[in-house]
Design an enzyme around this catalytic site. Structure first.
Site, PDB file in Angstrom:
ATOM      1  N   THR A   1      16.306-106.254  31.362  1.00  0.00           N
ATOM      2  CA  THR A   1      17.024-107.046  31.104  1.00  0.00           C
ATOM      3  C   THR A   1      15.982-108.347  30.885  1.00  0.00           C
ATOM      4  O   THR A   1      15.104-108.146  30.599  1.00  0.00           O
ATOM      5  CB  THR A   1      17.191-106.533  32.423  1.00  0.00           C
ATOM      6  OG1 THR A   1      18.558-108.052  32.618  1.00  0.00           O
ATOM      7  CG2 THR A   1      16.491-106.743  34.008  1.00  0.00           C
TER       8      THR A   1
ATOM      9  N   LYS B   1      13.883-108.515  26.046  1.00  0.00           N
ATOM     10  CA  LYS B   1      15.309-107.462  25.820  1.00  0.00           C
ATOM     11  C   LYS B   1      14.531-106.744  24.082  1.00  0.00           C
ATOM     12  O   LYS B   1      14.584-106.180  23.238  1.00  0.00           O
ATOM     13  CB  LYS B   1      16.587-107.348  25.532  1.00  0.00           C
ATOM     14  CG  LYS B   1      17.586-106.796  26.991  1.00  0.00           C
ATOM     15  CD  LYS B   1      18.405-107.171  26.957  1.00  0.00           C
ATOM     16  CE  LYS B   1      19.336-106.857  28.155  1.00  0.00           C
ATOM     17  NZ  LYS B   1      21.109-106.877  28.152  1.00  0.00           N
TER      18      LYS B   1
ATOM     19  N   ASP C   1      24.617-101.857  25.536  1.00  0.00           N
ATOM     20  CA  ASP C   1      25.282-102.324  25.817  1.00  0.00           C
ATOM     21  C   ASP C   1      26.189-102.747  25.038  1.00  0.00           C
ATOM     22  O   ASP C   1      27.596-102.807  25.808  1.00  0.00           O
ATOM     23  CB  ASP C   1      25.084-103.739  26.045  1.00  0.00           C
ATOM     24  CG  ASP C   1      24.283-104.780  26.668  1.00  0.00           C
ATOM     25  OD1 ASP C   1      23.617-104.288  27.950  1.00  0.00           O
ATOM     26  OD2 ASP C   1      22.731-105.485  26.939  1.00  0.00           O
TER      27      ASP C   1
ATOM     28  N   GLY D   1      22.718-112.506  22.654  1.00  0.00           N
ATOM     29  CA  GLY D   1      22.477-111.472  22.785  1.00  0.00           C
ATOM     30  C   GLY D   1      23.160-110.688  23.010  1.00  0.00           C
ATOM     31  O   GLY D   1      23.793-109.442  22.552  1.00  0.00           O
ATOM     32  N   ALA D   2      24.127-110.709  24.246  1.00  0.00           N
ATOM     33  CA  ALA D   2      25.352-109.714  24.664  1.00  0.00           C
ATOM     34  C   ALA D   2      26.295-109.581  23.709  1.00  0.00           C
ATOM     35  O   ALA D   2      26.987-108.719  23.229  1.00  0.00           O
ATOM     36  CB  ALA D   2      25.735-110.085  26.004  1.00  0.00           C
TER      37      ALA D   2
ATOM     38  N   ARG E   1      29.069-122.357  20.189  1.00  0.00           N
ATOM     39  CA  ARG E   1      28.687-123.740  20.939  1.00  0.00           C
ATOM     40  C   ARG E   1      27.934-124.587  19.053  1.00  0.00           C
ATOM     41  O   ARG E   1      27.865-125.528  18.611  1.00  0.00           O
ATOM     42  CB  ARG E   1      27.863-124.284  22.099  1.00  0.00           C
ATOM     43  CG  ARG E   1      27.436-125.577  22.483  1.00  0.00           C
ATOM     44  CD  ARG E   1      27.017-125.068  23.718  1.00  0.00           C
ATOM     45  NE  ARG E   1      25.717-124.457  23.614  1.00  0.00           N
ATOM     46  CZ  ARG E   1      24.522-124.193  24.752  1.00  0.00           C
ATOM     47  NH1 ARG E   1      25.148-125.043  25.834  1.00  0.00           N
ATOM     48  NH2 ARG E   1      24.048-123.424  25.082  1.00  0.00           N
ATOM     49  N   THR E   2      26.499-123.338  18.900  1.00  0.00           N
ATOM     50  CA  THR E   2      25.502-123.848  17.851  1.00  0.00           C
ATOM     51  C   THR E   2      26.149-123.073  16.550  1.00  0.00           C
ATOM     52  O   THR E   2      25.892-121.776  16.645  1.00  0.00           O
ATOM     53  CB  THR E   2      24.094-123.317  17.998  1.00  0.00           C
ATOM     54  OG1 THR E   2      24.221-123.650  19.644  1.00  0.00           O
ATOM     55  CG2 THR E   2      23.960-123.989  17.239  1.00  0.00           C
TER      56      THR E   2
HETATM   57  P1  NAP Z   1      22.012-115.494  25.687  1.00  0.00           P
HETATM   58  O1  NAP Z   1      21.278-114.200  24.215  1.00  0.00           O
HETATM   59  O2  NAP Z   1      21.072-117.095  26.201  1.00  0.00           O
HETATM   60  O3  NAP Z   1      22.987-116.181  24.616  1.00  0.00           O
HETATM   61  C1  NAP Z   1      24.118-117.271  25.733  1.00  0.00           C
HETATM   62  C2  NAP Z   1      25.573-117.936  24.554  1.00  0.00           C
HETATM   63  O4  NAP Z   1      26.300-118.111  25.447  1.00  0.00           O
HETATM   64  C3  NAP Z   1      24.980-118.683  23.018  1.00  0.00           C
HETATM   65  O5  NAP Z   1      25.766-118.044  22.539  1.00  0.00           O
HETATM   66  C4  NAP Z   1      24.891-119.668  24.581  1.00  0.00           C
HETATM   67  O6  NAP Z   1      25.415-120.962  22.615  1.00  0.00           O
HETATM   68  C5  NAP Z   1      26.187-119.745  24.624  1.00  0.00           C
HETATM   69  N1  NAP Z   1      26.352-120.761  26.022  1.00  0.00           N
HETATM   70  C6  NAP Z   1      25.645-120.871  27.202  1.00  0.00           C
HETATM   71  N2  NAP Z   1      25.437-122.557  27.701  1.00  0.00           N
HETATM   72  C7  NAP Z   1      26.830-122.178  27.120  1.00  0.00           C
HETATM   73  C8  NAP Z   1      27.544-123.544  27.681  1.00  0.00           C
HETATM   74  N3  NAP Z   1      28.013-124.611  28.712  1.00  0.00           N
HETATM   75  N4  NAP Z   1      28.999-124.303  26.728  1.00  0.00           N
HETATM   76  C9  NAP Z   1      29.131-123.181  25.519  1.00  0.00           C
HETATM   77  N5  NAP Z   1      28.398-121.756  25.438  1.00  0.00           N
HETATM   78  C10 NAP Z   1      27.465-121.999  26.319  1.00  0.00           C
HETATM   79  O7  NAP Z   1      22.413-114.505  26.774  1.00  0.00           O
HETATM   80  P2  NAP Z   1      23.435-112.935  26.770  1.00  0.00           P
HETATM   81  O8  NAP Z   1      22.401-112.647  27.335  1.00  0.00           O
HETATM   82  O9  NAP Z   1      24.015-113.080  25.550  1.00  0.00           O
HETATM   83  O10 NAP Z   1      24.068-113.207  28.000  1.00  0.00           O
HETATM   84  C11 NAP Z   1      25.437-113.912  27.979  1.00  0.00           C
HETATM   85  C12 NAP Z   1      26.600-113.536  29.515  1.00  0.00           C
HETATM   86  O11 NAP Z   1      26.863-112.172  29.239  1.00  0.00           O
HETATM   87  C13 NAP Z   1      25.648-113.717  30.796  1.00  0.00           C
HETATM   88  O12 NAP Z   1      25.927-114.372  31.384  1.00  0.00           O
HETATM   89  C14 NAP Z   1      25.751-112.584  31.260  1.00  0.00           C
HETATM   90  O13 NAP Z   1      25.239-111.914  32.607  1.00  0.00           O
HETATM   91  C15 NAP Z   1      26.271-111.474  30.791  1.00  0.00           C
HETATM   92  N6  NAP Z   1      26.057-109.848  30.124  1.00  0.00           N
HETATM   93  C16 NAP Z   1      27.053-109.019  30.800  1.00  0.00           C
HETATM   94  C17 NAP Z   1      26.585-108.172  30.236  1.00  0.00           C
HETATM   95  C18 NAP Z   1      27.487-106.986  30.982  1.00  0.00           C
HETATM   96  O14 NAP Z   1      26.913-105.987  31.300  1.00  0.00           O
HETATM   97  N7  NAP Z   1      28.689-107.645  31.905  1.00  0.00           N
HETATM   98  C19 NAP Z   1      25.860-107.623  29.865  1.00  0.00           C
HETATM   99  C20 NAP Z   1      25.010-108.562  28.918  1.00  0.00           C
HETATM  100  C21 NAP Z   1      24.730-110.231  29.280  1.00  0.00           C
HETATM  101  P3  NAP Z   1      24.419-121.496  21.669  1.00  0.00           P
HETATM  102  O15 NAP Z   1      23.700-120.179  20.869  1.00  0.00           O
HETATM  103  O16 NAP Z   1      24.779-123.108  20.919  1.00  0.00           O
HETATM  104  O17 NAP Z   1      22.580-121.633  22.582  1.00  0.00           O
END
Ligand code: NAP
Length: 297
Positions: free
Chosen positions: A71, A75, A111, A138-139, A160-161
């Site tokens: 996690t 990753k 995932d 990543g997700a 957002r970006t």
């Molecule tokens: P990450 O790589 O940090 O990506 C986050 C994304 O969300 C980026 O595109 C970011 O935009 C955007 N973002 C963050 N804050 C924001 C805001 N306030 N307003 C608008 N956009 C925003 O994170 P990740 O690993 O993909 O995980 C994302 C979420 O999925 C987490 O909450 C995680 O817990 C969940 N998740 C769940 C599972 C599951 O099994 N259910 C598996 C993996 C992840 P920018 O590009 O502009 O920064």
């Protein structure tokens, strides 16, 4: 779950590595599954700092740890430390599952497949659907690749970006012939893109505890009947986005199913046996409820 007096010389070890990892719900899910499968295994959390990650993977080999879930924030780094990468892990440059098969470390990313299984479990499908993905991290990358593989009718990535949305669109375009577009969340186009979707997937952390009372990542009136709205966040299960979507007549899917199924697929790799996903889901929900009670939510 195995009690300490049931561990013996035959016990196999698996676990999860992260930094931090204390919040992980994987031990509850995986130990419940191992008990149901009557396997002499134990699944434990390992808190590993990024600087010690190579040592941790070397330790996995030396100690004969059979499997690791991976996690945040490891990753991507783990993808460079294993011997072989599965196709999806290679495309994503990220690993969430390591399998130590007789000393060779295989890295997989489960995932996207976990998300797909959670959809199927809810009798939903990506095939032929117009999908809008909010977020490009990543997700989102895992979900985008699975949408392409399932032959969704089209994929719009709203982020957002904008540059990150475009990078992800380019990645998917290299892998498939599906129509993929990139849209800035703040642009006028974002509203039409979300309204037009048959499936909306929020892959941002918006609405995640302790920000569960924040506004949804997109306005509620962009959502409506005929849509399936999925949130990958699972704490809380019903996020502000899902609440708003349900109030507007959309079907909803929370993030617990993806979490369960990505773990079930990992367990299947390690054991070569079907994993009891329903048991894992029950254990996950019980652990989430216990956590909510403990924090007085
Ligand atoms: P990450 O790589 O940090 O990506 C986050 C994304 O969300 C980026 O595109 C970011 O935009 C955007 N973002 C963050 N804050 C924001 C805001 N306030 N307003 C608008 N956009 C925003 O994170 P990740 O690993 O993909 O995980 C994302 C979420 O999925 C987490 O909450 C995680 O817990 C969940 N998740 C769940 C599972 C599951 O099994 N259910 C598996 C993996 C992840 P920018 O590009 O502009 O920064």
């Amino acid at each position: 779950m195995r009690t300490i007096d049931q561990l013996d010389g035959e016990t196999q070890v698996a676990g999860v590595i992260g930094w931090p990892v204390r919040h992980s719900l994987s031990p509850a899910m995986q130990n419940a599954a191992l008990a149901e499968m009557e396997l002499n295994w134990a699944y434990v959390p390992f808190e590993v700092s990024p600087t010690r990650l190579p040592e941790a993977l070397a330790g996995m080999r030396a100690l004969g740890i059979v499997g690791l879930n991976v996690t945040v924030p490891h990753k991507e780094a783990v993808a460079d430390l294993v011997d072989e990468l599965g196709e999806t892990a290679k495309a994503l440059g990220a690993v969430n599952t390591v399998w130590n098969k007789e000393g060779t470390l295989y890295g997989y990313n489960t995932d996207g497949e976990g998300f797909l299984r959670s959809l199927r479990h809810a009798e939903e499908s990506l095939v032929g659907k117009r999908v809008t993905l909010i977020g490009a991290g990543g997700a989102a990358r895992a979900v985008a690749l699975v949408a392409a593989r399932e032959q969704a009718a089209g994929l719009s990535i709203v982020n957002r970006t904008l540059e990150k949305a475009q990078d992800l669109a380019d990645l998917v375009n290299r892998q498939s012939s599906m129509k993929v577009g990139a849209v800035a969340l703040s642009s006028k186009q974002a509203e039409g893109t979300v309204r037009d979707a048959e499936i909306v997937v929020d892959s941002t952390p918006c609405g995640m505890h302790p920000h569960s009372d924040d506004s949804p990542v997109v306005p509620a009136d962009w959502l409506g009947p005929g849509q399936l709205v999925c949130d990958l966040v699972y704490t809380p299960r019903e996020t502000c986005l899902l609440r708003a979507a349900a109030a507007r007549g959309a079907r909803t899917l929370d993030g617990t199913g993806m979490l369960v199924h990505q773990g079930a697929i990992a367990l299947e790799r390690w054991t070569g046996r079907p994993a009891p996903a329903a048991t894992m889901q029950r254990a996950l929900l019980a652990a989430l409820q216990a956590r909510e009670r403990a924090s007085g939510e």
